[in-house]
Design a protein around this motif. Structure first.
Motif, PDB file in Angstrom:
ATOM      1  N   MET A   1       0.834  -1.202   0.000  1.00  0.00           N
ATOM      2  CA  MET A   1       0.000   0.000   0.000  1.00  0.00           C
ATOM      3  C   MET A   1       0.868   1.251   0.000  1.00  0.00           C
ATOM      4  SD  MET A   1      -2.575   1.405   2.913  1.00  0.00           S
ATOM      5  CE  MET A   1      -3.712   0.112   2.526  1.00  0.00           C
ATOM      6  N   ASN A   2       0.483   2.214  -0.826  1.00  0.00           N
ATOM      7  CA  ASN A   2       1.216   3.486  -0.872  1.00  0.00           C
ATOM      8  C   ASN A   2       0.268   4.641  -0.656  1.00  0.00           C
ATOM      9  OD1 ASN A   2       4.020   3.265  -1.274  1.00  0.00           O
ATOM     10  ND2 ASN A   2       3.625   2.379  -3.294  1.00  0.00           N
ATOM     11  N   LEU A   3       0.464   5.391   0.405  1.00  0.00           N
ATOM     12  CA  LEU A   3      -0.367   6.582   0.627  1.00  0.00           C
ATOM     13  C   LEU A   3       0.461   7.814   0.289  1.00  0.00           C
ATOM     14  CD1 LEU A   3      -2.194   5.748   3.998  1.00  0.00           C
ATOM     15  CD2 LEU A   3      -3.039   5.504   1.656  1.00  0.00           C
ATOM     16  N   PRO A   4      -0.204   8.841  -0.255  1.00  0.00           N
ATOM     17  CA  PRO A   4       0.547  10.063  -0.587  1.00  0.00           C
ATOM     18  C   PRO A   4       1.000  10.771   0.691  1.00  0.00           C
ATOM     19  CG  PRO A   4      -1.816  10.394  -0.893  1.00  0.00           C
ATOM     20  CD  PRO A   4      -1.627   8.941  -0.567  1.00  0.00           C
ATOM     21  N   LEU A   5       2.212  11.309   0.653  1.00  0.00           N
ATOM     22  CA  LEU A   5       2.759  12.040   1.811  1.00  0.00           C
ATOM     23  C   LEU A   5       3.169  13.421   1.359  1.00  0.00           C
ATOM     24  CD1 LEU A   5       5.264   9.640   3.634  1.00  0.00           C
ATOM     25  CD2 LEU A   5       3.048  10.438   4.420  1.00  0.00           C
ATOM     26  N   SER A   6       3.047  14.395   2.232  1.00  0.00           N
ATOM     27  CA  SER A   6       3.572  15.719   1.893  1.00  0.00           C
ATOM     28  C   SER A   6       5.096  15.644   2.010  1.00  0.00           C
ATOM     29  CB  SER A   6       3.020  16.751   2.861  1.00  0.00           C
ATOM     30  OG  SER A   6       3.552  16.512   4.149  1.00  0.00           O
ATOM     31  N   PRO A   7       5.818  16.561   1.310  1.00  0.00           N
ATOM     32  CA  PRO A   7       7.286  16.524   1.366  1.00  0.00           C
ATOM     33  C   PRO A   7       7.801  16.641   2.806  1.00  0.00           C
ATOM     34  CG  PRO A   7       6.524  18.092  -0.297  1.00  0.00           C
ATOM     35  CD  PRO A   7       5.298  17.606   0.410  1.00  0.00           C
ATOM     36  N   GLY A   8       7.163  17.499   3.606  1.00  0.00           N
ATOM     37  CA  GLY A   8       7.618  17.684   4.993  1.00  0.00           C
ATOM     38  C   GLY A   8       7.442  16.412   5.809  1.00  0.00           C
ATOM     39  N   ALA A   9       6.270  15.775   5.655  1.00  0.00           N
ATOM     40  CA  ALA A   9       6.002  14.558   6.423  1.00  0.00           C
ATOM     41  C   ALA A   9       6.981  13.452   6.021  1.00  0.00           C
ATOM     42  CB  ALA A   9       4.564  14.098   6.197  1.00  0.00           C
ATOM     43  N   ALA A  10       7.230  13.317   4.716  1.00  0.00           N
ATOM     44  CA  ALA A  10       8.157  12.284   4.233  1.00  0.00           C
ATOM     45  C   ALA A  10       9.548  12.506   4.826  1.00  0.00           C
ATOM     46  CB  ALA A  10       8.207  12.305   2.712  1.00  0.00           C
ATOM     47  N   LYS A  11       9.975  13.765   4.839  1.00  0.00           N
ATOM     48  CA  LYS A  11      11.313  14.072   5.343  1.00  0.00           C
ATOM     49  C   LYS A  11      11.409  13.789   6.848  1.00  0.00           C
ATOM     50  CE  LYS A  11      14.663  17.841   5.178  1.00  0.00           C
ATOM     51  NZ  LYS A  11      14.972  19.129   4.545  1.00  0.00           N
ATOM     52  N   ALA A  12      10.352  14.157   7.595  1.00  0.00           N
ATOM     53  CA  ALA A  12      10.360  13.946   9.046  1.00  0.00           C
ATOM     54  C   ALA A  12      10.441  12.455   9.370  1.00  0.00           C
ATOM     55  CB  ALA A  12       9.120  14.565   9.674  1.00  0.00           C
ATOM     56  N   LEU A  13       9.649  11.649   8.646  1.00  0.00           N
ATOM     57  CA  LEU A  13       9.681  10.195   8.882  1.00  0.00           C
ATOM     58  C   LEU A  13      11.085   9.665   8.598  1.00  0.00           C
ATOM     59  CD1 LEU A  13       6.326   8.903   7.282  1.00  0.00           C
ATOM     60  CD2 LEU A  13       6.834   9.276   9.699  1.00  0.00           C
ATOM     61  N   ALA A  14      11.661  10.106   7.475  1.00  0.00           N
ATOM     62  CA  ALA A  14      12.981   9.614   7.086  1.00  0.00           C
ATOM     63  C   ALA A  14      14.036   9.995   8.134  1.00  0.00           C
ATOM     64  CB  ALA A  14      13.355  10.172   5.717  1.00  0.00           C
ATOM     65  N   LEU A  15      13.988  11.218   8.638  1.00  0.00           N
ATOM     66  CA  LEU A  15      14.989  11.665   9.621  1.00  0.00           C
ATOM     67  C   LEU A  15      14.879  10.865  10.918  1.00  0.00           C
ATOM     68  CD1 LEU A  15      14.914  15.546   9.068  1.00  0.00           C
ATOM     69  CD2 LEU A  15      16.847  14.004   8.641  1.00  0.00           C
ATOM     70  N   LEU A  16      13.644  10.647  11.384  1.00  0.00           N
ATOM     71  CA  LEU A  16      13.454   9.897  12.637  1.00  0.00           C
ATOM     72  C   LEU A  16      13.914   8.448  12.461  1.00  0.00           C
ATOM     73  CD1 LEU A  16      10.027  11.399  13.703  1.00  0.00           C
ATOM     74  CD2 LEU A  16      12.068  11.333  15.168  1.00  0.00           C
ATOM     75  N   GLN A  17      13.544   7.859  11.323  1.00  0.00           N
ATOM     76  CA  GLN A  17      13.927   6.458  11.093  1.00  0.00           C
ATOM     77  C   GLN A  17      15.445   6.328  10.952  1.00  0.00           C
ATOM     78  OE1 GLN A  17      11.348   5.621   7.776  1.00  0.00           O
ATOM     79  NE2 GLN A  17       9.605   5.105   9.107  1.00  0.00           N
ATOM     80  N   ALA A  18      16.061   7.289  10.287  1.00  0.00           N
ATOM     81  CA  ALA A  18      17.521   7.254  10.123  1.00  0.00           C
ATOM     82  C   ALA A  18      18.219   7.342  11.479  1.00  0.00           C
ATOM     83  CB  ALA A  18      17.976   8.391   9.212  1.00  0.00           C
ATOM     84  N   ALA A  19      17.566   7.991  12.450  1.00  0.00           N
ATOM     85  CA  ALA A  19      18.162   8.110  13.786  1.00  0.00           C
ATOM     86  C   ALA A  19      17.832   6.880  14.647  1.00  0.00           C
ATOM     87  CB  ALA A  19      17.656   9.382  14.462  1.00  0.00           C
ATOM     88  N   GLY A  20      17.139   5.891  14.049  1.00  0.00           N
ATOM     89  CA  GLY A  20      16.907   4.630  14.763  1.00  0.00           C
ATOM     90  C   GLY A  20      15.569   4.534  15.472  1.00  0.00           C
ATOM     91  N   TYR A  21      14.664   5.479  15.218  1.00  0.00           N
ATOM     92  CA  TYR A  21      13.358   5.436  15.890  1.00  0.00           C
ATOM     93  C   TYR A  21      12.275   4.950  14.935  1.00  0.00           C
ATOM     94  CZ  TYR A  21      15.956   8.397  19.089  1.00  0.00           C
ATOM     95  OH  TYR A  21      16.904   8.871  19.941  1.00  0.00           O
ATOM     96  N   GLU A  22      11.170   4.470  15.523  1.00  0.00           N
ATOM     97  CA  GLU A  22       9.985   4.197  14.708  1.00  0.00           C
ATOM     98  C   GLU A  22       9.267   5.523  14.496  1.00  0.00           C
ATOM     99  OE1 GLU A  22       7.444   1.352  16.646  1.00  0.00           O
ATOM    100  OE2 GLU A  22       9.104  -0.013  17.058  1.00  0.00           O
ATOM    101  N   ALA A  23       8.686   5.691  13.324  1.00  0.00           N
ATOM    102  CA  ALA A  23       7.925   6.922  13.077  1.00  0.00           C
ATOM    103  C   ALA A  23       6.849   6.666  12.025  1.00  0.00           C
ATOM    104  CB  ALA A  23       8.866   8.031  12.614  1.00  0.00           C
ATOM    105  N   TRP A  24       5.679   7.215  12.256  1.00  0.00           N
ATOM    106  CA  TRP A  24       4.523   6.979  11.392  1.00  0.00           C
ATOM    107  C   TRP A  24       3.708   8.268  11.259  1.00  0.00           C
ATOM    108  CZ3 TRP A  24       4.150   1.664  10.258  1.00  0.00           C
ATOM    109  CH2 TRP A  24       4.865   0.796  11.120  1.00  0.00           C
ATOM    110  N   ILE A  25       3.000   8.365  10.140  1.00  0.00           N
ATOM    111  CA  ILE A  25       1.929   9.355  10.144  1.00  0.00           C
ATOM    112  C   ILE A  25       0.728   8.646  10.776  1.00  0.00           C
ATOM    113  CG2 ILE A  25       2.752  10.693   8.170  1.00  0.00           C
ATOM    114  CD1 ILE A  25       0.435   9.362   6.528  1.00  0.00           C
ATOM    115  N   VAL A  26      -0.145   9.423  11.429  1.00  0.00           N
ATOM    116  CA  VAL A  26      -1.166   8.779  12.249  1.00  0.00           C
ATOM    117  C   VAL A  26      -2.437   9.623  12.317  1.00  0.00           C
ATOM    118  CG1 VAL A  26      -0.406   9.882  14.412  1.00  0.00           C
ATOM    119  CG2 VAL A  26      -1.460   7.602  14.510  1.00  0.00           C
ATOM    120  N   GLY A  27      -3.536   8.965  12.578  1.00  0.00           N
ATOM    121  CA  GLY A  27      -4.784   9.690  12.873  1.00  0.00           C
ATOM    122  C   GLY A  27      -5.476  10.217  11.633  1.00  0.00           C
ATOM    123  N   GLY A  28      -5.942  11.463  11.704  1.00  0.00           N
ATOM    124  CA  GLY A  28      -6.781  12.057  10.663  1.00  0.00           C
ATOM    125  C   GLY A  28      -6.168  12.012   9.269  1.00  0.00           C
ATOM    126  N   CYS A  29      -4.838  12.191   9.180  1.00  0.00           N
ATOM    127  CA  CYS A  29      -4.227  12.220   7.842  1.00  0.00           C
ATOM    128  C   CYS A  29      -4.253  10.838   7.196  1.00  0.00           C
ATOM    129  CB  CYS A  29      -2.820  12.821   7.882  1.00  0.00           C
ATOM    130  SG  CYS A  29      -1.684  11.981   8.992  1.00  0.00           S
TER     131      CYS A  29
END
Ligand code: ATP
Ligand code: MG
Length: 457
Positions: A1-29
């Motif tokens: 499954m592929n959901l569209p992400l805004s550039p900011g959200a994509a970058k934030a997820l990538a930065l958190l994951q690169a630092a070793g954390y889990e990260a997701w978009i969640v809720g209403g979006c």
């Protein structure tokens, strides 16, 4: 499954994951993306503790006002992103705020604190959708279902009851049986919710595409926040113009105006004064003389209590006040109304009268043709760039100063001229207006009234 992400959200997820954390978009979006709707904003949830999140985004602008609840707002690619640590909410002793929040490293626990299954899903590119409570199935079926026991969840935070109705209205969904029962049973708890939180949910509920149906189904829930509506429920109008009781008429009328807050609120309140003003005529017909005035009084109280912004409040009250006004189809009368209300509010008033008429007995819906003609007439009048305010007059304060007018006499004279232009006794041309002014002055002197014009001392 592929959901569209805004550039900011994509970058934030990538930065958190690169630092070793889990990260997701969640809720209403996630909910909106799955529905194919453009998300309004992106909320992120992460296993990183707030100070760890701060470290990951040290190089970016941040707002830290939500830190106590584990939220760091980061500005990325011009987007404000709310990044919240996985959280378990503590007990709620006041049905309003959690007594404390505890952070957790478990996404499932974070999902379990969320209100409805459709709001409890998380997604990340490459990781896919995390749907612990059947949110996707509920989305497909159009169901609002509490996460966990509905009654417990409404006792923790009663605002969720109003949120359930809000999502039902906005998405045109229905409440699952247990959630529905609990919403009814727990409605009285809403009385403890702060007006600001109620105001926001109520506004969204009213502007939803199924607002009318939700109002008809849940008057008791709404009545827990706005008890003034309750006398409308089931109130028989005993009048040939009406095929519905006052509350059903109100709900149907709400659906017949565009989803703009002032219009929807005005429709909600337009007849709220009816039960108080009912009288039975000799002909056996019910009458509600003076009900708009009573509706204004009641609406004013409600709107101030719920802290609706002053501008919305004033607009709503004007529309309620004139919802029953007789609007004649003459250019002169239409010009008067345009002058009195301004074009924007006048067109809103036509919408309100249209909503009201559409919710009456079918035989009386002919008023809709009258309203369409009025709208066309108003557009014609406006196309002629009419003089509607003193600012539109071909003479101004300067001209009157030059003639020796001073102080309040200037405003008085301009208003008198506008009045004559509106009733077409004089045309809006400089010479004609100045002549008329001289005439009016002479008449005033003859009547031995104190002259409106004051010469320099
Ligand atoms: P909108 O599209 O209006 O922003 P939303 O679902 O994003 O809708 P928000 O108020 O922004 O609603 O909340 C974001 C998420 O936080 C929700 O989707 C839900 O998971 C959770 N949430 C919000 N309010 C509550 C609440 N009162 N109780 C439990 N969870 C909540
Ligand atoms: Mg949101």
């Amino acid at each position: 499954m592929n959901l569209p992400l805004s550039p900011g959200a994509a970058k934030a997820l990538a930065l958190l994951q690169a630092a070793g954390y889990e990260a997701w978009i969640v809720g209403g979006c996630v909910r909106d993306a799955l529905l194919g709707l453009p998300p309004k904003d992106y909320d992120l949830t992460t296993s990183a503790l707030p100070e760890e999140t701060q470290r990951v985004f040290a190089a970016y602008p941040r707002i830290e006002t939500g830190l106590r609840h584990g939220t760091v707002t980061v500005l990325l690619e011009g987007e404000p992103l709310e990044i919240t640590t996985y959280r378990v909410d503590g007990a709620y002793s006041d049905a309003r705020h959690p007594d404390g929040v505890t952070f957790t490293r478990s996404l499932r626990q974070d999902a379990a604190r969320r209100d409805f299954t459709i709001n409890a899903m998380a997604y990340a590119p490459g990781q896919g959708l995390q749907d612990f409570f059947g949110g996707q199935a509920d989305l497909a079926q159009g169901t609002i279902r509490a996460v966990g026991r509905a009654e417990t969840r409404f006792h923790e935070d009663a605002l969720r009851i109003l949120r359930a109705l809000r999502f039902a209205s906005v998405l045109d969904f229905t409440l699952e049986a247990e959630t529905h029962q609990a919403a009814l049973a727990c409605a009285p708890l809403l009385a403890a919710i702060s007006p600001e939180r109620v105001f926001s949910e109520l506004g969204k509920l009213l502007c939803g595409k199924a607002a009318g149906r939700v109002l008809r189904t849940y008057p008791q829930v709404l009545g827990a926040v706005v008890p003034e509506i309750l006398p409308m429920v089931g109130f028989d109008q005993r009048n040939a113009h009406h095929c519905y009781d006052v509350w059903t008429h109100t709900a149907v009328a709400v659906d017949h105006v565009p989803p703009e807050l002032p219009l929807r609120l005005a429709m909600l309140f337009h007849d709220i004064g009816k039960p108080d003003t009912f009288s039975l005529g000799e002909d056996g017909q019910g009458h509600f003389y003076g009900h708009p005035r009573r509706s204004v009084e009641l609406a004013e109280g409600i709107l101030s209590r719920l802290r609706f912004p002053r501008r919305t409040r004033e607009r709503v009250l004007t529309l309620v006040r004139y919802h029953d006004a007789v609007l004649e189809e003459s250019p002169q009368r239409v010009r008067r109304w345009l002058n009195k209300l301004g074009p924007e509010v006048f067109f809103d008033l036509l919408a309100i009268q249209g909503g009201d008429a559409a919710a009456q007995a079918p035989a009386y819906c002919t008023r809709l043709d009258h309203l369409r003609r009025l709208e066309a007439l108003a557009r014609q009048v406006l196309d002629q760039a009419p003089c509607l305010t003193v600012r539109d007059l071909a003479v101004g304060g300067e001209d009157l100063l030059a003639l020796g007018y001073r102080g309040p006499a200037i405003g008085r004279a301009l208003r008198a001229l506008l009045d004559q232009v509106l009733s077409e006794t004089v045309s809006n041309e400089k010479n004609a207006l100045l002549q008329r002014l001289a005439q009016m002055d002479a008449e005033n002197t003859e009547k031995m009234e104190p002259c409106s014009k004051k010469k320099d001392p």
